[in-house]
Each structure stands twice: as structure tokens, then as C-alpha cells.
Motif scaffolding. Structure first.
Motif, mmCIF file in Angstrom:
data_model
loop_
_atom_site.group_PDB
_atom_site.id
_atom_site.type_symbol
_atom_site.label_atom_id
_atom_site.label_comp_id
_atom_site.label_asym_id
_atom_site.label_seq_id
_atom_site.Cartn_x
_atom_site.Cartn_y
_atom_site.Cartn_z
ATOM 1 N N THR A 76 -2.074 -0.905 6.711
ATOM 2 C CA THR A 76 -2.265 0.377 6.023
ATOM 3 C C THR A 76 -0.913 1.033 5.743
ATOM 4 O O THR A 76 -0.356 0.885 4.680
ATOM 5 C CB THR A 76 -3.166 1.327 6.833
ATOM 6 O OG1 THR A 76 -2.626 1.499 8.147
ATOM 7 C CG2 THR A 76 -4.576 0.802 6.935
ATOM 8 N N ASP A 102 -10.564 3.942 1.560
ATOM 9 C CA ASP A 102 -10.009 2.644 1.944
ATOM 10 C C ASP A 102 -8.800 2.847 2.863
ATOM 11 O O ASP A 102 -8.206 3.926 2.902
ATOM 12 C CB ASP A 102 -9.566 1.864 0.703
ATOM 13 C CG ASP A 102 -10.684 1.006 0.125
ATOM 14 O OD1 ASP A 102 -11.447 0.413 0.911
ATOM 15 O OD2 ASP A 102 -10.798 0.950 -1.110
ATOM 16 N N LEU A 103 -8.444 1.790 3.589
ATOM 17 C CA LEU A 103 -7.204 1.756 4.382
ATOM 18 C C LEU A 103 -7.116 2.951 5.328
ATOM 19 O O LEU A 103 -6.102 3.639 5.394
ATOM 20 C CB LEU A 103 -5.978 1.716 3.457
ATOM 21 C CG LEU A 103 -5.955 0.572 2.437
ATOM 22 C CD1 LEU A 103 -4.788 0.744 1.475
ATOM 23 C CD2 LEU A 103 -5.881 -0.779 3.118
ATOM 24 N N LYS A 154 -4.380 -0.610 -7.488
ATOM 25 C CA LYS A 154 -4.740 -0.045 -8.779
ATOM 26 C C LYS A 154 -4.040 -0.780 -9.914
ATOM 27 O O LYS A 154 -2.936 -1.300 -9.756
ATOM 28 C CB LYS A 154 -4.432 1.452 -8.790
ATOM 29 C CG LYS A 154 -5.246 2.188 -7.730
ATOM 30 C CD LYS A 154 -4.997 3.676 -7.705
ATOM 31 C CE LYS A 154 -5.859 4.339 -6.632
ATOM 32 N NZ LYS A 154 -5.614 5.796 -6.520
ATOM 33 N N ARG A 194 -9.475 -4.238 -3.830
ATOM 34 C CA ARG A 194 -10.034 -3.074 -4.534
ATOM 35 C C ARG A 194 -9.174 -1.825 -4.417
ATOM 36 O O ARG A 194 -9.285 -0.908 -5.235
ATOM 37 C CB ARG A 194 -11.444 -2.787 -4.033
ATOM 38 C CG ARG A 194 -11.525 -2.215 -2.631
ATOM 39 C CD ARG A 194 -12.969 -1.947 -2.233
ATOM 40 N NE ARG A 194 -13.044 -1.240 -0.955
ATOM 41 C CZ ARG A 194 -14.194 -0.934 -0.368
ATOM 42 N NH1 ARG A 194 -15.336 -1.294 -0.923
ATOM 43 N NH2 ARG A 194 -14.199 -0.274 0.778
ATOM 44 N N PHE A 195 -8.298 -1.782 -3.415
ATOM 45 C CA PHE A 195 -7.441 -0.604 -3.255
ATOM 46 C C PHE A 195 -6.145 -0.708 -4.042
ATOM 47 O O PHE A 195 -5.370 0.242 -4.095
ATOM 48 C CB PHE A 195 -7.142 -0.353 -1.772
ATOM 49 C CG PHE A 195 -6.737 -1.592 -1.009
ATOM 50 C CD1 PHE A 195 -5.447 -2.085 -1.062
ATOM 51 C CD2 PHE A 195 -7.673 -2.272 -0.238
ATOM 52 C CE1 PHE A 195 -5.086 -3.212 -0.370
ATOM 53 C CE2 PHE A 195 -7.321 -3.414 0.478
ATOM 54 C CZ PHE A 195 -6.015 -3.885 0.410
ATOM 55 N N THR A 202 0.826 -1.208 0.000
ATOM 56 C CA THR A 202 0.000 0.000 0.000
ATOM 57 C C THR A 202 0.864 1.263 0.000
ATOM 58 O O THR A 202 0.560 2.232 -0.703
ATOM 59 C CB THR A 202 -0.957 -0.006 1.203
ATOM 60 O OG1 THR A 202 -0.210 -0.100 2.424
ATOM 61 C CG2 THR A 202 -1.923 -1.180 1.119
ATOM 62 N N GLU A 207 -4.904 9.070 -2.390
ATOM 63 C CA GLU A 207 -4.593 7.789 -3.029
ATOM 64 C C GLU A 207 -5.693 6.765 -2.801
ATOM 65 O O GLU A 207 -6.100 6.054 -3.727
ATOM 66 C CB GLU A 207 -3.259 7.243 -2.494
ATOM 67 C CG GLU A 207 -2.865 5.886 -3.061
ATOM 68 C CD GLU A 207 -2.480 5.929 -4.530
ATOM 69 O OE1 GLU A 207 -2.620 4.884 -5.209
ATOM 70 O OE2 GLU A 207 -2.037 6.995 -5.016
ATOM 71 N N TYR A 208 -6.211 6.685 -1.571
ATOM 72 C CA TYR A 208 -7.102 5.566 -1.237
ATOM 73 C C TYR A 208 -8.561 5.951 -1.041
ATOM 74 O O TYR A 208 -9.416 5.062 -0.992
ATOM 75 C CB TYR A 208 -6.554 4.821 -0.010
ATOM 76 C CG TYR A 208 -5.286 4.082 -0.379
ATOM 77 C CD1 TYR A 208 -5.329 3.013 -1.256
ATOM 78 C CD2 TYR A 208 -4.042 4.494 0.089
ATOM 79 C CE1 TYR A 208 -4.171 2.354 -1.643
ATOM 80 C CE2 TYR A 208 -2.880 3.844 -0.287
ATOM 81 C CZ TYR A 208 -2.957 2.771 -1.152
ATOM 82 O OH TYR A 208 -1.823 2.123 -1.544
ATOM 83 N N ARG A 209 -8.870 7.218 -0.906
ATOM 84 C CA ARG A 209 -10.225 7.741 -0.985
ATOM 85 C C ARG A 209 -11.239 6.905 -0.190
ATOM 86 O O ARG A 209 -12.269 6.478 -0.678
ATOM 87 C CB ARG A 209 -10.670 7.873 -2.443
ATOM 88 C CG ARG A 209 -9.665 8.667 -3.290
ATOM 89 C CD ARG A 209 -10.213 9.043 -4.644
ATOM 90 N NE ARG A 209 -11.270 10.023 -4.544
ATOM 91 C CZ ARG A 209 -11.085 11.327 -4.376
ATOM 92 N NH1 ARG A 209 -9.848 11.804 -4.272
ATOM 93 N NH2 ARG A 209 -12.110 12.146 -4.304
#
Length: 399
Positions: A218, A252-253, A79, A76-77, A17, A248-250
Motif C-alpha cells: 500500500t 482499495d489498498l 488508473k 483495478r486501483f 501506488t 485516491e483509492y476509495r
């Protein structure tokens, strides 16, 4: 040689991540990481030099398999362009050097951050497993199984106690200092099959894939520290790092690490904007009860219902500490517990306290100011003093 690294997936999730976030935001950053053993081993680690060299040669020959890349695409996180990058990625041996200074094993990774950040976890568990290969394997495994049985029995006993408002949740964070890969497999399998109500996943992406578990993680200190050298005002580096993560993760995490320059300095930057955007906070140094009470008071001051947030504890935990912390906080806020060495290397012999930390970025020193004595790592005392001054962080007592 028996290879220790079984897959390039066998690293902690937060390496992927952070790697993705830094590749997208600062792809040209140049960094240096240094290895350190914080305690005294039973024999000089310098004796492992040649074996470490061979294991690193093997690591640098590996690539991601198609099924591993396909698995990363299911998260899903992750890309698509980052996974595409991993299809051609290979560790470069020229970026990591192993040497000895007397009895001390020295390992330094230096080069583009997107090429050297991934070395850390592999180096740590390579050294740990080589070290424990010299122990009495049968005796250690027998003791490890006895202690694991006791942990599972304690969880069974805990289940009979009155429940808190929020459930107890446990994850495996034990990759970096484990006894061996085979023992790690056994521990995670037994937790997944015998402690299912409490066991929520593992930081080890390879085992998450293998056992169909949730990969957990994370960010770590290196992500936040990097922003000390990314051109923002030093006083603002935490806010810049958190903002970069949000972009970056909007959503998530959403667990933020709090101890890069101490909890008090973190909370001064963790305003209503960030407190609403992040799901919770992770503890990794200092007194965990005092830290948790500060977090609760901060949420109260911002008029945020703490029951909608989570505290993640991950600093030197064992099961009893985790259960006691849950008893303390479980009616006021969601909790989660990442137990590392005390799950995967609780075998009798003293584990190695190994770290491999970011020490410079773009030619500039970086540091963390831990809330625990002995965890601060920086070779530039001038920068360390300046960082303390900027964030009004007290000098740690000598230990």
C-alpha cells in the motif's frame, strides 16, 4: 556487464501506488533521497561505485514493455492516466548521483518527485546484489536452500497445530535486500508451489506477474513524510496524508502505516472516520506485541469489531517471529506477515541493512520518528527536535 534490473516492473508495489497518488495530488513536488547502509559491510561499499554507475546507466535506458503496461492496467486501483504516463516514462540519469566519502558509498537522487521516487528499490537491490556477487555463490546457495527447506518444514508442522480463528498469511517483502534475482525467483516459486495455503503474494510486481500471484503493498514512509512539506499544519500532516489516500483509492489498498511519528501519535489522528475507512494497520518499528495491543485497544475504544480488521507485520520478521505473533493475535484480529530479508537473503553471510530515504521535499526537511532506536533518519536536527515537540515524541535512547 550483467544487468541486475530485469524489468521496470521489478520494484515493490507500493512504489507504484504512492507514485500514482503523488502524481495526481502533488505533481510538482521536488524531493531528495539519500542512500545509507546501517551496518558494517565485509568490505567498503565504495569499491562498488563504478559497477553501481554502470547498473544505473542500464536502468536509465529501460522503458516499460507493452505487456507490462497491460498487466498494470489489470490492477483495478491503477488508473489509466497513470499507466499512460508510464508509457513515456524513463529514469533520468541526471537526477541521481553516485560518489564516495572515504570508504562510504553515497547515492543521492534529487529532482521532481514523480521522476526520482522510483529509484529507491532499484538502487537498494543493485547494491545488495553487487555486494553478494563477491561471495561464494555455491556455498551461499546450498545454505540458502537448506534454510528454505527448514522454513517449509516449519510451515508443514504448523499446519498440524490447532487453527486460530483467523488464518496465517505470509507474503514476500524481500526485494530490496535480496541475495540475487535468481534466488528471489527460486524462493517465491517454492513458496507459491509448496506453501500455497499460507503464501498470499509478493511485493515484487515483476514476480507477481510472472508467477500469477497477488501483488502486495500500500504505502511507505515517504508518502506520509511528503505531507510534512505540502503546506498543511505540521500537526495535521498524517490526517492530510490519510485523507489523500482515501480520495485516491476509495476503498482499495486500505492498510495504513503507523510509525512515521510513532504509534501513539498515529492513533491520536486515526479517529473513527479513518478507522472505518481503512481495513487495517501496518507495523514497521517498535515492539510488535505492544503495538498490536495498542491497535486492539484503539479499535475497542471506537467500538469497532477487531475481527473485521487486519494487522500487517513487516519489521525485520523471520518465520518464527511471524508464527509466534499469529499465535498471539490470531483469535482476536486478522493478521498478515510480510517477510523480507529473512526470506530472500538468509544464506549465511550477514545481509546489508540498506535504506534510501526521503530527506527533503520542496526544499524543506522531512523525517520519521521511528518507534525503534536507529531507524530515525534526518539530517536537520532542528527540524527533528521540532517534530518531536509537536508530536510529544520522546528522544530515542542512544545505541
Amino acid at each position: 556487464m550483467i544487468p541486475i534490473v530485469r524489468s521496470l516492473l521489478e520494484t515493490d508495489l507500493y512504489k507504484f501506488t504512492m507514485w500514482q497518488a503523488l502524481l495526481h495530488s502533488h505533481p510538482s513536488a521536488h524531493t531528495e533521497y539519500e542512500f545509507l547502509c546501517r551496518n558494517t559491510p565485509a568490505f567498503p561499499l565504495s569499491e562498488l561505485k563504478d559497477e553501481v554507475e554502470r547498473q544505473l546507466d542500464h536502468l536509465c535506458s529501460m522503458t516499460f514493455a507493452d505487456d507490462e503496461l497491460a498487466y498494470l492496467r489489470t490492477l483495478r486501483f491503477m488508473k489509466s492516466d497513470f499507466v499512460d504516463f508510464l508509457t513515456v516514462f524513463r529514469f533520468q540519469r541526471k537526477f541521481i548521483k553516485v560518489d564516495c566519502t572515504g570508504d562510504t558509498l553515497t547515492i543521492r537522487a534529487s529532482g521532481p518527485q514523480v521522476h526520482v521516487t522510483g529509484f529507491e528499490i532499484f538502487v537498494l537491490y543493485i547494491v545488495s546484489e553487487l555486494y553478494f556477487r563477491r561471495s561464494d555463490q555455491a556455498e551461499a546457495l546450498a545454505e540458502g536452500r537448506r534454510r528454505l527447506d527448514a522454513k517449509l518444514a516449519a510451515l508443514t508442522a504448523f499446519a498440524a497445530q490447532p487453527e486460530k480463528k483467523h488464518p496465517f498469511e505470509l507474503s514476500d517483502f524481500g526485494l530490496r535486500r535480496r541475495f540475487s534475482g535468481a534466488w528471489h525467483d527460486e524462493v517465491v516459486y517454492r513458496l507459491a508451489t509448496e506453501a500455497a495455503p499460507y503464501f498470499k503474494g509478493t511485493s515484487n510486481v515483476y514476480l507477481a506477474k510472472r508467477f500469477a500471484l497477488v501483488p502486495i503493498g500500500t504505502m511507505a514512509h515517504e508518502y506520509m513524510q511528503s505531507f510534512q512539506a505540502f503546506g498543511v499544519r505540521l500537526r495535521d500532516f498524517q490526517k492530510a496524508a490519510l485523507e489523500g489516500w482515501v480520495q485516491e483509492y476509495r476503498g482499495d489498498l486500505g492498510t495504513a502505516l503507523t510509525d512515521v511519528v510513532g504509534m501513539d501519535s498515529f492513533l491520536s489522528d486515526f479517529d473513527l472516520y479513518f478507522a472505518k475507512l481503512f481495513d487495517g494497520l501496518r507495523h514497521d518499528s517498535g515492539d510488535p506485541v505492544a503495538w498490536g495491543e495498542k491497535a486492539l485497544a484503539h479499535y475497542t475504544s471506537l467500538r469497532i469489531d477487531a475481527n473485521t480488521k487486519r494487522l500487517v507485520f513487516s519489521d525485520g520478521l523471520d518465520l518464527n517471529k511471524a508464527l509466534n505473533l499469529h499465535r498471539h493475535f490470531g483469535n482476536r484480529i486478522m493478521t498478515a506477515f510480510g517477510i523480507g530479508t529473512n526470506l530472500t537473503n538468509d544464506m549465511g553471510p550477514t545481509p546489508l541493512n540498506l535504506v534510501m530515504k526521503l530527506v527533503s521535499c520542496n526544499g524543506q526537511s522531512v523525517a520519521k520518528l521511528s518507534d525503534s532506536p536507529g531507524k530515525t533518519m534526518c539530517r536537520d536536527e532542528t527540524f527533528l527536535a521540532y517534530l518531536r515537540q509537536v508530536f510529544h515524541h520522546p528522544q530515542a535512547p542512544q545505541t
